[in-house]
Design a protein around this motif. Structure first.
Motif: not given
Lengths: 351, 78
Positions: A233, A264, A284, A287-288, A290-292, A294, A296-298, A349
């Motif tokens: 990233s 995560r 943002a 705060e999380d 994983n929004r940048v 990810p 958790d998704a992987l 990302t």
């Protein structure tokens, strides 16, 4: 000079606010507002209006923002449009180029901007509008605005053509028909060139071929469930404390951080990860994260068997103000590391 | 950066909000994200909505890695 100009600037230079105001929707004000005054100082005509729009609003809703601005301009009479200067600010450069191109197409007026050579907006829009090479930051405001305004004065009062070499804007790759002052025909010039070439002397082609550096497309992965995938990233997500001291802008360093066993990325408040990127509002991402990046998704895709494994480390740097040269070097170093680790596929990302 | 990693022979997909910038800097597989400060989850929306956005878009990026392409391609999401 009895000519009217409109200026486009972002929320920062329009004195609306900094990153927290980057979602500011487009608005139009009378006169030269904020940084537009630097143009007003040199422009021989009158700056009647200033359009101000937040950089994020423009980048996330480009079509809507453009449509709204074109509508605002519909009933206004103007002869020329200035956008920026945008310096090395990537989002701002993109915004100036996009709105400049749209205004030129809709109203058929000359559009002039200024961007640093590292601003990708220059490469993207130099064919569409006049873009002058500019400084890296607002410290060059007066100088860059002066170049834009002076060329505006020129273009509104003389006939042209306006060759890029002479005026100094980025080459647009547009050819004009005109009579050369020296009246040398193409045949004569070609012969001159040929003779120089035969003698081994320097000569300048009139048709330079632009260099485009493309890489070969890497083959598709046949089956990701057999493969190790890594996250990379440019969003500046690092462990709170930034152990590798990656710079918040114009980065020359990158880091890799262990995520083995993590479902995560924990956030800043939990002493996990945060962003150090100076080019966008960090709220943002802090705060999380994983929004940048990810993770958790992987992890979910790993659990579902969609991918073989998520690599135990993710790689990160900061992509604002970072030169192409530094980005390329860091990319090469990261690629080496990825290969050593047996990574075959990457999700990068960017912010 | 994407270009150098791809040059090393690693298949890469770039997830970016400024798609035209990603195109200019030479990424070959591109999947759009929803914004710059929060590429994969709008804090103004509910958690489950954010998760859906993230899972769907990362899924689209995985699909892109498995897709053969001839030219630079911006993949559609959903």
């Amino acid at each position: 000079m009895d000519k009217k100009a409109i200026v486009y600037i972002n929320q920062f230079f329009g004195q609306v606010g900094g990153e927290e105001a980057a979602d500011h929707p487009p608005e139009i004000k009378e006169g030269a507002v904020g940084a537009a005054q630097a143009l007003a100082a040199e422009f021989a005509g009158d700056i009647t209006h200033t359009v101000i729009c937040g950089d994020n609003f423009m980048s996330s809703n480009q079509e809507e923002a453009t449509a709204r601005i074109l509508e605002m301009l519909e009933d206004i009479d103007f002869d020329i449009f200035f956008a920026g200067p945008a310096f090395q600010a990537g989002r701002y450069g993109n915004a100036c180029g996009a709105i400049g191109k749209a205004v030129k197409e809709e109203f058929a007026v000359p559009v002039i901007s200024s961007m640093n050579e590292e601003n990708p907006g220059g490469e993207m829009f130099k064919k569409d509008i006049y873009i002058f090479p500019g400084g890296r930051s607002g410290a060059k405001m007066r100088e860059d605005a002066k170049k834009m305004a002076e060329f505006g004065n020129e273009i509104l009062t003389s006939e042209g053509p306006f060759p890029a070499d002479e005026y100094g804007f980025y080459k647009r790759g547009i050819r004009h028909q005109y009579f050369r002052p020296d009246e040398k025909t193409a045949a004569e010039r070609a012969l001159d060139m040929l003779l120089k070439k035969m003698k081994g002397e320097e000569y300048t082609s009139e048709l330079p071929i632009p260099e485009v550096d493309r890489v070969d497309i890497a083959p598709a992965i046949e089956d990701l469930s057999q493969v190790k995938v890594a996250l990379v990233s440019s969003g500046g997500i690092v462990p709170v404390g930034n152990p590798d001291r990656i710079q918040s802008a114009s980065a020359t360093r990158w880091g890799k951080y262990n995520i083995a066993g993590m479902d995560r990325l924990e956030n800043r408040a939990s002493e996990g990860f945060k962003t150090i990127h100076a080019g966008f509002d960090p709220a943002a991402a802090d705060e999380d994260p994983n929004r940048v990046v990810p993770v958790d998704a992987l992890r979910k895709f790993e659990e579902e068997g969609r991918i073989g494994k998520l690599h135990d480390e993710f790689y990160v740097t900061v992509g604002t103000g970072t030169t192409v040269g530094e980005a390329a070097r860091m990319g090469q170093e990261i690629a080496e590391d990825l290969k050593d680790a047996g990574v075959q596929a990457v999700i990068l990302t960017s912010t | 950066m994407a270009k150098e990693i791809e040059r090393a022979g690693i298949t890469i997909v770039q997830m970016a909000n400024l798609v035209p910038v990603a195109k200019t800097t030479g990424a070959n597989r591109i999947v759009p994200t929803i914004s710059i400060p929060y590429p994969l989850g709008d804090p103004k929306t509910p958690e489950d909505e954010q998760w859906k956005v993230r899972y769907t878009r990362v899924g689209a990026a995985l699909d892109a890695l498995e897709t053969d392409i001839e030219d630079q391609t911006v993949f559609k999401v959903g």
